[in-house]
Design a protein around this motif. Sequence first.
Motif, short mmCIF file in Angstrom:
data_model
loop_
_atom_site.label_atom_id
_atom_site.label_comp_id
_atom_site.label_asym_id
_atom_site.label_seq_id
_atom_site.Cartn_x
_atom_site.Cartn_y
_atom_site.Cartn_z
N LYS A 179 0.88 -1.18 0.00
CA LYS A 179 0.00 0.00 0.00
C LYS A 179 0.91 1.23 0.00
O LYS A 179 2.12 1.11 0.27
CB LYS A 179 -0.94 0.00 1.19
N SER B 157 -1.52 9.64 2.97
CA SER B 157 -2.81 9.80 3.67
C SER B 157 -2.82 11.06 4.53
O SER B 157 -1.77 11.54 4.94
CB SER B 157 -3.05 8.59 4.59
N GLY B 158 -4.00 11.52 4.79
CA GLY B 158 -4.18 12.57 5.80
C GLY B 158 -3.98 13.99 5.30
O GLY B 158 -4.09 14.93 6.07
N GLN C 224 -6.97 9.67 -3.32
CA GLN C 224 -6.31 8.37 -3.22
C GLN C 224 -7.12 7.28 -3.90
O GLN C 224 -8.35 7.28 -3.84
CB GLN C 224 -6.11 7.99 -1.75
N GLY D 268 -4.42 2.99 -1.47
CA GLY D 268 -4.11 4.29 -0.86
C GLY D 268 -3.20 5.15 -1.71
O GLY D 268 -2.71 6.19 -1.26
#
Length: 440
Positions: free
Chosen positions: A267, A273-274, A279, A283
């Motif tokens: 991944k 992320s965040g 995405q 991810g």
Amino acid sequence: MASQVPLKHVVIVGGGFAGVGCAQILAGSDKVHVTLVDKHNYHQFQPLFYQLATSQLTPSDVGFSLRKIFRKLPNVDIKLAEVSAVDPKNHSVTTKEGQVYKGDFLVLAAGAQANFFNTPGAAANTFPLYSMNDAERLRSRILALFEDADRDAALIDQGALNFVIVGGGATGTEIAGSLADMIHSTVTAEYEDLAVKSACIYLVERGPTLLAPFSAKAHDYASKVLHRGGVVLKLGTAVNEVHPGHVVLSEGSTIKTRCVIWGAGLKAAAVASGAGLPQGRGGRINVQHDLSVEGFPGVYALGDVANITGADGNALPQLGSVAQQSGRWAAKNILADIEGQPRTAFHYHDKGIMAMIGRNAAVAEVGEHRHELEGTVAYSMWLGVHLALLTSMQVKIETLIDWVWDYFSKGRGPQLLDRSDAGRINWYDDDTDAEKRGAA
Ligand SMILES: Cc1cc2nc3c(=O)[nH]c(=O)nc-3n(C[C@H](O)[C@H](O)[C@H](O)COP(=O)(O)OP(=O)(O)OC[C@H]3O[C@@H](n4cnc5c(N)ncnc54)[C@H](O)[C@@H]3O)c2cc1C
């Protein structure tokens, strides 16, 4: 006197194939200054991690100093730091150490990490193979198990010489072949008291074949080579649980083991992320055809951390050549941005796919027409394509000498047990679970 135009600042996160490829092209421009941030001070050559893990190569064969790569390129600064937060609107990143790097452009090239697919116990009890630390930790575990079983044969009944590899893709297949070679050559020659024949490698793959993206002929070839090396193939089988001393398979059986190698999936790196970036699968950051991120002008994502669409509309595979080419392409688009020129859509030049299954045994499907090769010819092809991924001519020459020497000497690198796995040194004591279940 002509006024000097200020340099544009490009912040790159990640010194893998994508980040280094991008920085090397930008380094040739007098219009930019680059800050390359990586949590390691070296560039990692992941395709050979399996050889490091099986003591075939040493860390210096697969890790290359980032400072040395860019020594003669003064407009590239290297910063050893782990990025913990990304602010794509401001083209800035914050590191764990508290620094903020802000650019006119932000390039995310942080690669991938293991995906355990929520398999119970997998994160805690397996050995992934996605960093040099992972490979060294695994090498230590493998050597420690041989030493333990040599000293106390009773441990073999507790699974000390059972190796379970999860995932029959290139990573799993390559490590299985190399471990089999190691057992048949070095271990047999060097551990006189050890019942080497008790060692067993299990390669567990959920799908019906090994090396799924390859042809049926390659599947058969890989299975034959591994079978000859004593590897037990468990196709159409999943690992459902991983415990400190055993794994539970989807067919209900268990295998006692103290070494589970995880090669089952990837991944995107955590930085994806965040930050509100779009995405997709695994991810990964969705990018447009020119490798920029929609809605975030000046932000690019490359290599394994990105979801890059190929000419056929499918996502490109997570390969070194995709990463390197996307890095170089993004650099050209950044320079086009600076010069007010239009960006161009990324075109991946597909050199093919290849996997090593053991010494002198490889499969390759070369070029866009997938010309099939196997054995020594495929091995030579593998060498050529992977040498091209190396960062400089000097590194290419030194590495070629090491690889060829290793090949002809049939030797192994220093099998030094550094106990980097020491945190789990009580691995024979904590298997009460397995006893309750009556693991086989
Ligand atoms: C075991 C294995 C075998 C492989 N075999 C092959 C093969 O035979 N042929 C092939 O073409 N491809 C192979 N691949 C795939 C190939 O290595 C990857 O596709 C390629 O490395 C991706 O390049 P990248 O630059 O996107 O990421 P990476 O090479 O993973 O580089 C990412 C960099 O980002 C850094 N980083 C990550 N997070 C942070 C952070 N938060 N802060 C700072 N730095 C960070 C990392 O330290 C790393 O240096 C293999 C991969 C593995 C794991």
